[in-house]
Design a protein around this motif. Structure first.
Motif, PDB file in Angstrom:
ATOM      1  N   PHE A  18       0.820  -1.210   0.000  1.00 35.34           N
ATOM      2  CA  PHE A  18       0.000   0.000   0.000  1.00 35.34           C
ATOM      3  C   PHE A  18       0.862   1.271   0.000  1.00 35.34           C
ATOM      4  N   ALA A  19       1.970   1.235   0.720  1.00 39.39           N
ATOM      5  CA  ALA A  19       2.861   2.398   0.728  1.00 39.39           C
ATOM      6  C   ALA A  19       3.489   2.601  -0.650  1.00 39.39           C
ATOM      7  N   PHE A  20       3.918   1.513  -1.275  1.00 36.50           N
ATOM      8  CA  PHE A  20       4.525   1.597  -2.597  1.00 36.50           C
ATOM      9  C   PHE A  20       3.515   2.113  -3.623  1.00 36.50           C
ATOM     10  N   THR A  21       2.264   1.664  -3.506  1.00 38.91           N
ATOM     11  CA  THR A  21       1.222   2.113  -4.426  1.00 38.91           C
ATOM     12  C   THR A  21       0.887   3.585  -4.189  1.00 38.91           C
ATOM     13  N   ALA A  22       0.855   4.001  -2.923  1.00 37.13           N
ATOM     14  CA  ALA A  22       0.609   5.412  -2.619  1.00 37.13           C
ATOM     15  C   ALA A  22       1.716   6.295  -3.195  1.00 37.13           C
ATOM     16  N   VAL A  38       4.023   7.500 -21.607  1.00 34.11           N
ATOM     17  CA  VAL A  38       4.882   7.753 -20.445  1.00 34.11           C
ATOM     18  C   VAL A  38       4.281   7.118 -19.200  1.00 34.11           C
ATOM     19  N   MET A  39       2.963   7.257 -19.015  1.00 34.42           N
ATOM     20  CA  MET A  39       2.288   6.664 -17.864  1.00 34.42           C
ATOM     21  C   MET A  39       2.335   5.141 -17.936  1.00 34.42           C
ATOM     22  N   HIS A  40       2.213   4.586 -19.138  1.00 29.79           N
ATOM     23  CA  HIS A  40       2.304   3.132 -19.277  1.00 29.79           C
ATOM     24  C   HIS A  40       3.661   2.623 -18.783  1.00 29.79           C
ATOM     25  N   ARG A  41       4.730   3.303 -19.170  1.00 27.13           N
ATOM     26  CA  ARG A  41       6.057   2.874 -18.717  1.00 27.13           C
ATOM     27  C   ARG A  41       6.170   3.000 -17.202  1.00 27.13           C
ATOM     28  N   PHE A  42       5.595   4.054 -16.658  1.00 26.66           N
ATOM     29  CA  PHE A  42       5.628   4.252 -15.207  1.00 26.66           C
ATOM     30  C   PHE A  42       4.854   3.133 -14.496  1.00 26.66           C
ATOM     31  N   LEU A  43       3.672   2.805 -14.994  1.00 27.83           N
ATOM     32  CA  LEU A  43       2.863   1.760 -14.371  1.00 27.83           C
ATOM     33  C   LEU A  43       3.503   0.391 -14.541  1.00 27.83           C
ATOM     34  N   ARG A  44       4.245   0.203 -15.633  1.00 26.27           N
ATOM     35  CA  ARG A  44       4.983  -1.060 -15.786  1.00 26.27           C
ATOM     36  C   ARG A  44       6.039  -1.187 -14.702  1.00 26.27           C
ATOM     37  N   GLY A  45       6.701  -0.077 -14.379  1.00 24.95           N
ATOM     38  CA  GLY A  45       7.681  -0.097 -13.293  1.00 24.95           C
ATOM     39  C   GLY A  45       7.022  -0.384 -11.957  1.00 24.95           C
ATOM     40  N   TRP A  46       5.832   0.212 -11.728  1.00 22.29           N
ATOM     41  CA  TRP A  46       5.098  -0.070 -10.480  1.00 22.29           C
ATOM     42  C   TRP A  46       4.729  -1.545 -10.392  1.00 22.29           C
ATOM     43  N   ALA A  47       4.201  -2.116 -11.478  1.00 27.97           N
ATOM     44  CA  ALA A  47       3.789  -3.525 -11.467  1.00 27.97           C
ATOM     45  C   ALA A  47       4.982  -4.448 -11.239  1.00 27.97           C
ATOM     46  N   ASN A  48       6.092  -4.170 -11.904  1.00 29.44           N
ATOM     47  CA  ASN A  48       7.283  -4.994 -11.692  1.00 29.44           C
ATOM     48  C   ASN A  48       7.798  -4.859 -10.262  1.00 29.44           C
ATOM     49  N   GLY A  49       7.627  -3.665  -9.667  1.00 30.18           N
ATOM     50  CA  GLY A  49       7.994  -3.478  -8.272  1.00 30.18           C
ATOM     51  C   GLY A  49       7.136  -4.327  -7.344  1.00 30.18           C
ATOM     52  N   TRP A  52       8.261  -7.834  -7.574  1.00 27.15           N
ATOM     53  CA  TRP A  52       9.508  -7.994  -6.818  1.00 27.15           C
ATOM     54  C   TRP A  52       9.204  -8.133  -5.325  1.00 27.15           C
ATOM     55  N   LEU A  53       8.304  -7.305  -4.810  1.00 28.35           N
ATOM     56  CA  LEU A  53       7.923  -7.404  -3.400  1.00 28.35           C
ATOM     57  C   LEU A  53       7.314  -8.768  -3.089  1.00 28.35           C
ATOM     58  N   LEU A  54       6.460  -9.238  -3.966  1.00 29.12           N
ATOM     59  CA  LEU A  54       5.856 -10.555  -3.760  1.00 29.12           C
ATOM     60  C   LEU A  54       6.915 -11.649  -3.696  1.00 29.12           C
ATOM     61  N   ARG A  55       7.888 -11.565  -4.591  1.00 30.87           N
ATOM     62  CA  ARG A  55       8.933 -12.592  -4.643  1.00 30.87           C
ATOM     63  C   ARG A  55       9.838 -12.532  -3.419  1.00 30.87           C
ATOM     64  N   HIS A  92      -0.131  -4.868 -16.271  1.00 38.07           N
ATOM     65  CA  HIS A  92       0.729  -3.704 -16.516  1.00 38.07           C
ATOM     66  C   HIS A  92       2.165  -4.143 -16.794  1.00 38.07           C
ATOM     67  N   ALA A  93       2.553  -5.303 -16.266  1.00 39.04           N
ATOM     68  CA  ALA A  93       3.908  -5.821 -16.487  1.00 39.04           C
ATOM     69  C   ALA A  93       4.010  -6.658 -17.758  1.00 39.04           C
ATOM     70  N   LEU A  94       2.890  -7.264 -18.186  1.00 35.33           N
ATOM     71  CA  LEU A  94       2.948  -8.223 -19.295  1.00 35.33           C
ATOM     72  C   LEU A  94       2.588  -7.640 -20.656  1.00 35.33           C
ATOM     73  N   LEU A  95       1.896  -6.512 -20.667  1.00 35.07           N
ATOM     74  CA  LEU A  95       1.429  -5.934 -21.934  1.00 35.07           C
ATOM     75  C   LEU A  95       2.041  -4.557 -22.156  1.00 35.07           C
ATOM     76  N   PRO A  96       2.238  -4.172 -23.424  1.00 38.01           N
ATOM     77  CA  PRO A  96       2.831  -2.848 -23.679  1.00 38.01           C
ATOM     78  C   PRO A  96       1.882  -1.692 -23.384  1.00 38.01           C
ATOM     79  N   ARG A  97       0.569  -1.869 -23.693  1.00 38.41           N
ATOM     80  CA  ARG A  97      -0.377  -0.758 -23.532  1.00 38.41           C
ATOM     81  C   ARG A  97      -1.725  -1.298 -23.053  1.00 38.41           C
ATOM     82  N   PRO A  98      -1.808  -1.767 -21.819  1.00 39.00           N
ATOM     83  CA  PRO A  98      -3.073  -2.335 -21.350  1.00 39.00           C
ATOM     84  C   PRO A  98      -4.114  -1.267 -21.034  1.00 39.00           C
TER      85      PRO A  98
END
Length: 246
Positions: A18-22, A38-49, A52-55, A92-98
């Motif tokens: 929740f903190a990371f999403t905020a 630009v937002m898509h690339r940003f959200l891809r970074g959030w999803a990959n983050g 990473w936290l899950l792993r 957001h991590a698997l698709l280029p423009r979801p």
């Protein structure tokens, strides 16, 4: 001891998520004046983050089967099974423009709703009847014209692992209106991250991307083919998980 460790890891993951999403919302809002790419690339970074936290924190790894069936460019419809909040992150991590089809109330979340609208997410009012369906179709046509991969959860709600609920008619209407290929997707995400569950259990969750169904089929045939494909793949995932734990 393992149950205690799982509880402790989940207790650490939840506030971090929740903190990371905020923070993602805080840093994402200044990107609204820029193009959606630009937002898509940003959200891809959030999803990959989040992955990473899950792993690292929970010991949950992602396995993608059939990744070659994912669209890498151009529009398509991703008809995905929905078992967990995980499913709302991973595309957001698997698709280029979801472009997610999401409940209208989610678009009203401060900050996040503005970001979702900026990348042409599609709001749906499940109680809106025919007028809501017409708005869904118009928005889907617009997203398709812009080259988005439209992510829809045709069951309309989250299901239990191994189960597939009847698909809602909005899926077929949207597919017919856009004339896009449909990529059915099964998952077992609810096995490790259950619906509204505090506990995140360690293991490997699977996203099974099935071969695309070409456009042009009658609505009933399209729905039956896609629903049956997801049901069969979901059952196979559940059988495999049963053998792995027996």
């Amino acid at each position: 001891m393992s149950d205690l460790l799982t509880t402790l890891r989940s207790a650490l993951f939840n506030p971090l998520f929740f903190a990371f999403t905020a923070l993602a919302v805080l840093f994402g809002l200044p990107l609204l004046p820029f193009p959606p790419a630009v937002m898509h690339r940003f959200l891809r970074g959030w999803a990959n983050g989040v992955l990473w936290l899950l792993r690292v924190v929970c010991g949950i790894r992602l396995r993608v089967i059939g990744a070659e069936n994912l669209p890498t460019t151009g529009p398509a419809i991703i008809a995905a099974q929905h078992q967990s909040a995980f499913d709302t992150v991973v595309w957001h991590a698997l698709l280029p423009r979801p472009s997610y089809v999401m409940k209208e109330e989610l678009m009203r979340i401060p900050g996040w709703g503005a970001m979702a609208r900026h990348v042409h997410s599609i709001p749906v009012d499940r109680e809106g009847g025919a007028s809501s369906l017409k708005r869904l179709v118009r928005a889907a046509r617009d997203a398709a014209a812009r080259g988005y991969q439209i992510v829809i959860f045709p069951e309309g709600t989250r299901s239990a692992p191994g189960q597939v609920q009847p698909w809602q008619p909005g899926f077929a209407a949207m597919a017919a209106a856009t004339a896009l290929p449909v990529v059915p997707v099964a998952t077992d995400s609810g096995r490790l991250w259950g619906r509204r569950a505090f506990t995140k259990r360690p293991g490997t969750l699977t996203v099974a991307v099935l071969p695309p169904i070409p456009p042009g089929l009658p609505r009933a045939e399209l729905t039956a083919r896609a629903e049956n494909a997801v049901a069969e793949a979901s059952a196979l995932l559940e059988q495999g998980n049963g053998r792995a734990t027996s």
